[in-house]
Design a protein around this motif. Structure first.
Motif, short mmCIF file in Angstrom:
data_model
loop_
_atom_site.label_atom_id
_atom_site.label_comp_id
_atom_site.label_asym_id
_atom_site.label_seq_id
_atom_site.Cartn_x
_atom_site.Cartn_y
_atom_site.Cartn_z
N THR A 6 -1.65 -14.36 -4.49
CA THR A 6 -1.49 -15.04 -5.79
C THR A 6 -2.62 -14.68 -6.75
O THR A 6 -2.79 -15.32 -7.79
CB THR A 6 -1.43 -16.56 -5.63
N SER A 7 -3.41 -13.65 -6.41
CA SER A 7 -4.55 -13.27 -7.23
C SER A 7 -4.11 -12.44 -8.43
O SER A 7 -2.93 -12.44 -8.79
CB SER A 7 -5.57 -12.53 -6.37
N ASN A 8 -5.02 -11.70 -9.05
CA ASN A 8 -4.74 -11.09 -10.35
C ASN A 8 -4.82 -9.57 -10.40
O ASN A 8 -4.46 -8.97 -11.39
CB ASN A 8 -5.73 -11.68 -11.36
N ARG A 9 -5.36 -8.93 -9.37
CA ARG A 9 -5.51 -7.46 -9.41
C ARG A 9 -5.00 -6.84 -8.13
O ARG A 9 -5.37 -7.28 -7.04
CB ARG A 9 -6.98 -7.07 -9.61
N ASN A 10 -4.20 -5.79 -8.29
CA ASN A 10 -3.69 -5.06 -7.14
C ASN A 10 -4.26 -3.65 -7.10
O ASN A 10 -3.63 -2.73 -6.62
CB ASN A 10 -2.16 -5.03 -7.19
N PHE A 11 -5.48 -3.47 -7.64
CA PHE A 11 -6.12 -2.15 -7.63
C PHE A 11 -6.34 -1.69 -6.18
O PHE A 11 -6.55 -2.50 -5.29
CB PHE A 11 -7.49 -2.21 -8.31
N ALA A 12 -6.33 -0.36 -6.00
CA ALA A 12 -6.60 0.21 -4.68
C ALA A 12 -7.94 -0.33 -4.18
O ALA A 12 -8.93 -0.32 -4.90
CB ALA A 12 -6.63 1.73 -4.77
N GLY A 13 -7.97 -0.79 -2.95
CA GLY A 13 -9.22 -1.24 -2.33
C GLY A 13 -9.70 -2.61 -2.75
O GLY A 13 -10.71 -3.09 -2.26
N ARG A 14 -8.99 -3.26 -3.65
CA ARG A 14 -9.46 -4.54 -4.19
C ARG A 14 -9.65 -5.60 -3.09
O ARG A 14 -10.63 -6.31 -3.06
CB ARG A 14 -8.44 -5.03 -5.22
N GLN A 15 -8.67 -5.71 -2.18
CA GLN A 15 -8.77 -6.76 -1.14
C GLN A 15 -9.37 -6.21 0.15
O GLN A 15 -9.40 -6.91 1.16
CB GLN A 15 -7.38 -7.34 -0.86
N GLY A 16 -9.87 -4.98 0.10
CA GLY A 16 -10.42 -4.32 1.28
C GLY A 16 -10.00 -2.87 1.22
O GLY A 16 -8.97 -2.55 0.61
N LYS A 17 -10.78 -1.99 1.85
CA LYS A 17 -10.46 -0.57 1.80
C LYS A 17 -9.08 -0.32 2.40
O LYS A 17 -8.79 -0.73 3.53
CB LYS A 17 -11.51 0.22 2.58
N GLY A 18 -8.22 0.32 1.63
CA GLY A 18 -6.88 0.66 2.11
C GLY A 18 -5.92 -0.52 2.14
O GLY A 18 -4.77 -0.39 2.60
N ALA A 19 -6.36 -1.69 1.68
CA ALA A 19 -5.50 -2.88 1.67
C ALA A 19 -4.41 -2.73 0.61
O ALA A 19 -4.66 -2.18 -0.45
CB ALA A 19 -6.32 -4.13 1.40
N ARG A 20 -3.20 -3.21 0.94
CA ARG A 20 -2.07 -3.09 0.01
C ARG A 20 -1.72 -4.47 -0.55
O ARG A 20 -1.19 -5.31 0.16
CB ARG A 20 -0.88 -2.48 0.75
N THR A 21 -2.03 -4.64 -1.85
CA THR A 21 -1.88 -5.94 -2.49
C THR A 21 -0.58 -6.01 -3.29
O THR A 21 -0.27 -5.08 -4.04
CB THR A 21 -3.04 -6.15 -3.48
N CYS A 71 -9.33 -12.56 -3.05
CA CYS A 71 -8.99 -11.91 -4.32
C CYS A 71 -9.72 -10.59 -4.44
O CYS A 71 -9.19 -9.63 -4.98
CB CYS A 71 -9.33 -12.81 -5.50
N LEU A 72 -10.97 -10.54 -3.97
CA LEU A 72 -11.75 -9.33 -4.25
C LEU A 72 -12.52 -8.79 -3.07
O LEU A 72 -13.31 -7.86 -3.22
CB LEU A 72 -12.69 -9.57 -5.44
N GLY A 73 -12.32 -9.34 -1.88
CA GLY A 73 -12.92 -8.73 -0.69
C GLY A 73 -14.43 -8.56 -0.73
O GLY A 73 -14.97 -7.61 -0.18
N MET A 74 -15.14 -9.47 -1.40
CA MET A 74 -16.62 -9.40 -1.39
C MET A 74 -17.21 -10.32 -0.34
O MET A 74 -18.41 -10.46 -0.23
CB MET A 74 -17.17 -9.85 -2.74
N ASN A 75 -16.33 -11.02 0.35
CA ASN A 75 -16.78 -12.00 1.34
C ASN A 75 -16.06 -11.69 2.66
O ASN A 75 -15.58 -10.59 2.84
CB ASN A 75 -16.47 -13.40 0.81
N ASP A 76 -15.98 -12.67 3.54
CA ASP A 76 -15.39 -12.39 4.86
C ASP A 76 -13.87 -12.22 4.83
O ASP A 76 -13.27 -11.75 5.79
CB ASP A 76 -15.71 -13.53 5.84
N ASP A 77 -13.23 -12.64 3.72
CA ASP A 77 -11.76 -12.65 3.68
C ASP A 77 -11.24 -11.32 3.15
O ASP A 77 -11.17 -11.10 1.94
CB ASP A 77 -11.27 -13.81 2.80
N ILE A 78 -10.88 -10.45 4.08
CA ILE A 78 -10.51 -9.07 3.73
C ILE A 78 -9.17 -8.72 4.37
O ILE A 78 -8.86 -9.17 5.46
CB ILE A 78 -11.64 -8.10 4.19
N VAL A 79 -8.37 -7.95 3.65
CA VAL A 79 -7.10 -7.46 4.21
C VAL A 79 -7.41 -6.11 4.87
O VAL A 79 -7.96 -5.22 4.24
CB VAL A 79 -6.04 -7.28 3.10
N PRO A 80 -7.03 -5.93 6.15
CA PRO A 80 -7.34 -4.67 6.83
C PRO A 80 -6.58 -3.48 6.24
O PRO A 80 -5.52 -3.66 5.62
CB PRO A 80 -6.90 -4.91 8.28
#
Lengths: 478, 197
Positions: free
Chosen positions: A426-441, A409-418
């Motif tokens: 199924t998370s709640n925010r699609n802000f730029a960089g939310r799931q990882g830098k440059g990740a498209r949510t 959901c927020l890329g603060m742990n090991d689970d990051i979208v490249p």
């Protein structure tokens, strides 16, 4: 003049009411996690202050923790933050469901499932998605770290009473349309600041028809509409959900508490500052295309282009979202490929979310171009799902089956979208960089995420459900 | 915390709406356990290129905006997460005042608690603030909390609303917890007398 449920909840918690001052509100439950609390505890220590009511605090760790190898926190600063929470809870005598606990999970999943979240309570947490707990008829809102420290020290908060909005959702949801689609539709139509300065009461026949887990999804994302909080009047569904939960009132007093909770409804002649009426049957499965949750369309939709007819601001905002998301404009959502699928987060990681998604996945395979993970919201959800055999359906299809946590959901742990890759989430925010830098949510419901995992691109889940003859699309057990 | 009475400084503009807290300070910087040193990560993904060099196109990287202490921005500033790291980063960078068309609730509160003054002005007035000078920077802006107005270089006054309680707290730089602890008797009475439901 009658009172709204919000008036009643507010009035029941006013400790002090003075002219030209906000009200001093009593806080019944303070949920704590590792990211927004260390500086608050440090502040107490600096001034030699105590936690006033450790018995009304409850802590867990969820944001930073790994979901694949949970005891092995590789990142040193994350590890220190988790250890700091353990140390603080021990020093100040606060209950902690740590990594080794069978009850650990995302704070907004375990509060309700442990029976800590009850109607009539004021609930705060240093996390904006605290609005989730409003589903039970509680007044629940997110706070910053200074306020966390204030609640620890005084069990109160100074609050100006917000305005009140009634969002009535009437009628029946269509086949394949979920609570997630309802809240995405609301934000798409009314904007990310529709609720700024308001507390929302969600009412209407569609809301009454929702299970508790669907109500939690709805309230969870009211913060994405800018609302201070949202609330749903408690009813028999609420009471039967709560009954028997570990921290819920015991048998002997349960009925008396239910009688009191039944009064937490808006009176017929109560007046709201604003009323919005929604017809549930207008709503379709939704997919976000841009970089905030209002940039959202039905699955049948076409991504907008920066038309010259728009205002300069609108044009700029669409252009920058299109660039970030890697679109030209005018693409059909159904033609958009995804590389990642994430089923999880405090919005959609409860048992019914997983059961519904698994019904779509059953007998299918994850598309070869997709990496898909399921992250149950709590270890309890994980165990229950496993007892139903749900994990086997996901694993057989090629999903990864993880331990609980906030995860992707927020890329603060090991689970990051490249960078540059797309995730149906199924998370709640699609802000730029939310799931990882440059990740498209792209935000979607669990069944829409499942459909995207199978086909490798966004798909109208209703077509899959029809083919599979899935008549019951909502898991009514909860 | 010292009190906030007036502030005179240079204002930089960030003409964007819905600037969320993930943009103000990305999540990888939320793992520290203290409040200091977040300024270098402010607007990280906008401010720096992927090679770590400053992004020359970003508003706050312009030579004439570098030492700004007032940020002027659009609608719904600070939406998203409750992270107080956002105002910690803004303050550590040097911002003492943020003027916007509107703010997200939690962010607004977090600013006040950290001695940053968040001011709401209508869009038209924000545009007028700029009319005298370059569109991106105002070299001299006076912000007066006591009188609740902003004054630009040509002496034009822009009145703003502010909650009287938080105004008093900010003006005096009072520690909120110390104030509340004076209500201990009332809190205790509430705990004993309340009807639990």
């Amino acid at each position: 003049m009658g009172k709204t449920i919000i008036d009643k909840l507010w009035k029941n918690h006013v400790v002090a009411e003075e002219k030209n001052k906000p009200d001093l509100l009593y806080i019944d439950l303070h949920l704590i996690h590792e990211v927004t609390s260390p500086q608050a505890f440090a502040g107490l220590r600096e001034k030699n202050r105590k936690v006033r009511r450790p018995d009304l605090c409850f802590a867990t760790m969820d944001h930073n923790i790994p979901t694949a190898d949970r005891f092995n926190i590789k990142d040193e600063t994350s590890r220190l933050q988790v250890q700091t929470l353990e140390k603080n809870c021990e020093e100040f005598g606060i209950r902690l469901e740590g990594l080794d606990s069978l009850q650990q999970g995302i704070v907004h999943v375990i509060g309700p499932e442990l029976g800590l979240t009850l109607p009539g309570k004021t609930i705060v947490c240093g996390d904006s998605h605290t609005s989730t707990h409003g589903a039970f008829g509680a007044l629940a809102f997110g706070i910053g770290t200074s306020e966390v420290e204030h609640v620890l020290a005084t069990q109160t908060l100074w609050q100006n009473k917000p305005k009140q909005m009634n969002v009535k959702i009437e009628g029946e949801l269509g086949f394949g349309v979920t609570a997630k689609d309802v809240i995405l539709w609301f934000i798409a139509n009314y904007g990310t600041n529709a609720g700024t300065g308001y507390i929302i009461e969600f009412s209407g026949s569609a809301v009454r028809g929702f299970t508790m887990e669907e109500r939690m999804t709805l309230c969870n994302m009211s913060i994405e509409a800018g609302a201070k909080a949202s609330v749903i009047a408690p009813d028999e569904k609420t009471f039967s959900y709560i009954q028997g939960k570990p921290y819920a009132p015991k048998e002997s007093e349960f009925n008396a508490r239910c009688e009191a909770w039944k009064k937490l409804v808006s009176d017929n002649d109560a007046v709201f500052d604003k009323v919005i009426e929604i017809n549930a049957s207008d709503i379709e499965p939704m997919v976000t295309w841009g970089t905030n949750p209002s940039m959202c369309l039905p699955i049948s939709g076409q991504i907008p282009a920066a038309e010259s007819s728009l205002s300069i601001e609108e044009k700029q905002s669409i252009e920058s979202a299109l660039t970030y998301m890697g679109f030209q404009g005018n693409e059909r959502l159904k033609d958009v490929d995804v590389q990642h699928v994430f089923i999880g987060s405090c919005t959609n990681s409860r048992l019914s979310d997983l059961v519904e998604a698994s019904a779509v996945v059953e007998g299918e395979k994850v598309h070869p171009g997709v990496r898909a993970i399921v992250v149950p919201g709590s270890q309890s959800v994980k165990r229950e799902a496993e007892s139903l055999g749900i994990h086997k359906i996901f694993l057989h299809a090629g999903f990864e089956w993880r331990d609980s946590g906030c995860s992707m959901c927020l890329g603060m742990n090991d689970d990051i979208v490249p960078e540059g890759e797309r995730c149906a989430s199924t998370s709640n925010r699609n802000f730029a960089g939310r799931q990882g830098k440059g990740a498209r949510t792209h935000l979607v419901s669990p069944i829409m995420a499942a459909a995207a995992a199978i086909n490798g691109r966004f798909t109208d889940v209703r077509s899959i459900m029809q083919t599979k003859n899935l008549e019951v699309d909502r898991y009514v057990g909860i | 915390m010292s009190g906030f009475k007036t502030h005179t400084g240079k204002a930089a503009s960030l003409k964007r709406d819905h600037v969320d807290t993930d943009q103000i300070i990305p999540k990888q910087f939320l793992k520290k356990i203290d409040k200091a040193g977040y300024g270098e990560f402010l607007f990280y993904d906008w401010r720096y290129q992927s090679d770590g060099q400053e992004n020359p196109d970003f508003e706050l990287n312009q030579l004439n905006t570098k030492d700004s202490s007032i940020l002027i921005t659009g609608n719904n500033f600070g939406c998203g997460s409750s992270r107080e790291h956002a105002p910690w980063a803004l303050k550590d960078y040097g911002f003492q005042v943020i003027i916007a068309e509107s703010f997200a609730d939690i962010f607004f509160n977090n600013c006040v608690k950290n001695g940053i003054l968040p001011i709401r002005l209508p869009k038209k007035e924000i545009q007028r603030l700029y009319s005298e000078e370059s569109p991106d920077v105002i070299s001299h802006l006076i912000v007066d909390l006591e009188n609740q107005h902003v004054v630009n270089g040509s002496g034009e006054h822009f009145y703003f609303e502010f909650d009287p309680y938080w105004k008093k707290m900010l003006l005096n730089g009072w520690d909120e917890i110390s104030v509340t602890l004076q209500y201990e008797d009332k809190i205790k009475r509430f705990e004993t007398e309340r009807i639990v439901n």
